[in-house]
Design an enzyme around this catalytic site. Sequence first.
Site, PDB file in Angstrom:
ATOM      1  N   ASP A  30       0.863  -1.183   0.000  1.00  0.00           N
ATOM      2  CA  ASP A  30       0.000   0.000   0.000  1.00  0.00           C
ATOM      3  C   ASP A  30       0.897   1.230   0.000  1.00  0.00           C
ATOM      4  O   ASP A  30       1.832   1.322   0.805  1.00  0.00           O
ATOM      5  CB  ASP A  30      -0.899  -0.012   1.247  1.00  0.00           C
ATOM      6  CG  ASP A  30      -1.953   1.087   1.204  1.00  0.00           C
ATOM      7  OD1 ASP A  30      -1.578   2.268   1.027  1.00  0.00           O
ATOM      8  OD2 ASP A  30      -3.142   0.782   1.353  1.00  0.00           O
ATOM      9  N   ILE A  31       0.592   2.142  -0.914  1.00  0.00           N
ATOM     10  CA  ILE A  31       1.441   3.310  -1.085  1.00  0.00           C
ATOM     11  C   ILE A  31       1.508   4.152   0.191  1.00  0.00           C
ATOM     12  O   ILE A  31       2.501   4.837   0.445  1.00  0.00           O
ATOM     13  CB  ILE A  31       0.952   4.146  -2.304  1.00  0.00           C
ATOM     14  CG1 ILE A  31       2.077   4.961  -2.903  1.00  0.00           C
ATOM     15  CG2 ILE A  31      -0.258   4.980  -1.989  1.00  0.00           C
ATOM     16  CD1 ILE A  31       3.096   4.128  -3.634  1.00  0.00           C
ATOM     17  N   ASN A  87     -12.409  -2.635   4.095  1.00  0.00           N
ATOM     18  CA  ASN A  87     -13.417  -1.579   4.116  1.00  0.00           C
ATOM     19  C   ASN A  87     -14.390  -1.766   2.956  1.00  0.00           C
ATOM     20  O   ASN A  87     -13.959  -2.007   1.827  1.00  0.00           O
ATOM     21  CB  ASN A  87     -12.740  -0.210   4.004  1.00  0.00           C
ATOM     22  CG  ASN A  87     -11.779   0.047   5.148  1.00  0.00           C
ATOM     23  OD1 ASN A  87     -11.996  -0.419   6.259  1.00  0.00           O
ATOM     24  ND2 ASN A  87     -10.706   0.776   4.872  1.00  0.00           N
ATOM     25  N   GLN A  94     -14.023   2.987   2.555  1.00  0.00           N
ATOM     26  CA  GLN A  94     -13.468   2.463   1.307  1.00  0.00           C
ATOM     27  C   GLN A  94     -13.264   3.622   0.342  1.00  0.00           C
ATOM     28  O   GLN A  94     -14.168   4.433   0.125  1.00  0.00           O
ATOM     29  CB  GLN A  94     -14.407   1.419   0.681  1.00  0.00           C
ATOM     30  CG  GLN A  94     -13.804   0.740  -0.555  1.00  0.00           C
ATOM     31  CD  GLN A  94     -14.677  -0.371  -1.128  1.00  0.00           C
ATOM     32  OE1 GLN A  94     -15.831  -0.558  -0.705  1.00  0.00           O
ATOM     33  NE2 GLN A  94     -14.140  -1.113  -2.085  1.00  0.00           N
ATOM     34  N   HIS A 100     -10.320  -5.108  -1.631  1.00  0.00           N
ATOM     35  CA  HIS A 100      -8.942  -5.315  -1.187  1.00  0.00           C
ATOM     36  C   HIS A 100      -8.913  -5.540   0.314  1.00  0.00           C
ATOM     37  O   HIS A 100      -9.761  -5.034   1.049  1.00  0.00           O
ATOM     38  CB  HIS A 100      -8.051  -4.127  -1.551  1.00  0.00           C
ATOM     39  CG  HIS A 100      -8.614  -2.807  -1.119  1.00  0.00           C
ATOM     40  ND1 HIS A 100      -9.562  -2.133  -1.849  1.00  0.00           N
ATOM     41  CD2 HIS A 100      -8.383  -2.052  -0.025  1.00  0.00           C
ATOM     42  CE1 HIS A 100      -9.890  -1.013  -1.226  1.00  0.00           C
ATOM     43  NE2 HIS A 100      -9.186  -0.943  -0.106  1.00  0.00           N
ATOM     44  N   PHE A 101      -7.898  -6.262   0.741  1.00  0.00           N
ATOM     45  CA  PHE A 101      -7.683  -6.541   2.159  1.00  0.00           C
ATOM     46  C   PHE A 101      -6.363  -5.901   2.575  1.00  0.00           C
ATOM     47  O   PHE A 101      -5.332  -6.158   1.959  1.00  0.00           O
ATOM     48  CB  PHE A 101      -7.677  -8.058   2.412  1.00  0.00           C
ATOM     49  CG  PHE A 101      -9.009  -8.668   2.093  1.00  0.00           C
ATOM     50  CD1 PHE A 101      -9.980  -8.787   3.065  1.00  0.00           C
ATOM     51  CD2 PHE A 101      -9.310  -9.055   0.795  1.00  0.00           C
ATOM     52  CE1 PHE A 101     -11.241  -9.291   2.764  1.00  0.00           C
ATOM     53  CE2 PHE A 101     -10.572  -9.571   0.478  1.00  0.00           C
ATOM     54  CZ  PHE A 101     -11.530  -9.686   1.468  1.00  0.00           C
ATOM     55  N   HIS A 102      -6.442  -5.067   3.603  1.00  0.00           N
ATOM     56  CA  HIS A 102      -5.238  -4.439   4.144  1.00  0.00           C
ATOM     57  C   HIS A 102      -4.588  -5.399   5.125  1.00  0.00           C
ATOM     58  O   HIS A 102      -5.245  -5.851   6.076  1.00  0.00           O
ATOM     59  CB  HIS A 102      -5.591  -3.171   4.933  1.00  0.00           C
ATOM     60  CG  HIS A 102      -6.158  -2.056   4.127  1.00  0.00           C
ATOM     61  ND1 HIS A 102      -5.401  -1.001   3.676  1.00  0.00           N
ATOM     62  CD2 HIS A 102      -7.419  -1.808   3.705  1.00  0.00           C
ATOM     63  CE1 HIS A 102      -6.171  -0.140   3.018  1.00  0.00           C
ATOM     64  NE2 HIS A 102      -7.404  -0.614   3.025  1.00  0.00           N
TER      65      HIS A 102
HETATM   66  P1  AMP Z   1      -9.401   1.879   1.245  1.00  0.00           P
HETATM   67  O1  AMP Z   1      -9.451   3.248   1.857  1.00  0.00           O
HETATM   68  O2  AMP Z   1      -9.696   0.775   2.202  1.00  0.00           O
HETATM   69  O3  AMP Z   1     -10.249   1.815  -0.012  1.00  0.00           O
HETATM   70  O4  AMP Z   1      -7.884   1.662   0.830  1.00  0.00           O
HETATM   71  C1  AMP Z   1      -7.359   2.039  -0.396  1.00  0.00           C
HETATM   72  C2  AMP Z   1      -5.882   2.015  -0.251  1.00  0.00           C
HETATM   73  O5  AMP Z   1      -5.294   2.019  -1.526  1.00  0.00           O
HETATM   74  C3  AMP Z   1      -5.296   3.208   0.508  1.00  0.00           C
HETATM   75  O6  AMP Z   1      -4.670   2.757   1.711  1.00  0.00           O
HETATM   76  C4  AMP Z   1      -4.292   3.800  -0.480  1.00  0.00           C
HETATM   77  O7  AMP Z   1      -3.088   4.203   0.141  1.00  0.00           O
HETATM   78  C5  AMP Z   1      -4.051   2.650  -1.425  1.00  0.00           C
HETATM   79  N1  AMP Z   1      -3.637   3.015  -2.757  1.00  0.00           N
HETATM   80  C6  AMP Z   1      -4.246   3.878  -3.599  1.00  0.00           C
HETATM   81  N2  AMP Z   1      -3.580   3.936  -4.777  1.00  0.00           N
HETATM   82  C7  AMP Z   1      -2.535   3.078  -4.685  1.00  0.00           C
HETATM   83  C8  AMP Z   1      -1.478   2.679  -5.564  1.00  0.00           C
HETATM   84  N3  AMP Z   1      -1.369   3.187  -6.787  1.00  0.00           N
HETATM   85  N4  AMP Z   1      -0.579   1.783  -5.115  1.00  0.00           N
HETATM   86  C9  AMP Z   1      -0.693   1.260  -3.878  1.00  0.00           C
HETATM   87  N5  AMP Z   1      -1.662   1.589  -3.005  1.00  0.00           N
HETATM   88  C10 AMP Z   1      -2.575   2.483  -3.400  1.00  0.00           C
END
Ligand code: AMP
Length: 142
Positions: A30-31, A87, A94, A100-102
């Site tokens: 995750d970025i 989320n 979300q 996606h799963f964190h």
């Molecule tokens: P959520 O808020 O649960 O939908 O999480 C989305 C996640 O995606 C966030 O934690 C962002 O940091 C991550 N994210 C968004 N764009 C990218 C990307 N290009 N590469 C890696 N992670 C990303």
Amino acid sequence: MKDCIFCKIVRNEIPSYTIYEDDVVKAFLDISQGTPGHTLVIPKKHIANIFEYDPELAAQVFSRIPKIARAIKASNPDIKGMNIVNNNGQIAYQSVFHSHFHLVPRYTTHDDFAMIFKDNSNKYSPDDLKKIQTNIIDHIGD
Ligand code: AMP
Ligand code: ZN
């Protein structure tokens, strides 16, 4: 899906720090790196959220999470535990609408992750809980 950022990552149209992939899932950093090693596990197939999984895809995706979690944990002796967060819907934080799963490694009680939900147990009678229980049971499908 054409304009989905995670579908673009699956197709390698935008870069990612991928740590695992096979025919079903891709796992990449995750970025935001909430804590070091924070990883996202996604199905390669575009589905928006948990409500859209069929049993087969759910089994395929969930069955891959433990080995990815173990690899993250093994990568750093300071990792003491892990939160796995999913989320679903804007109200639930979300922000990317490809499921996606964190996987968030935990280092200390004061690292950069927190999850808070209140203890409202004193506001619910056994009757209230029974009604909630029955209502949900009535909606369990196959
Ligand atoms: P959520 O808020 O649960 O939908 O999480 C989305 C996640 O995606 C966030 O934690 C962002 O940091 C991550 N994210 C968004 N764009 C990218 C990307 N290009 N590469 C890696 N992670 C990303
Ligand atoms: Zn997608």
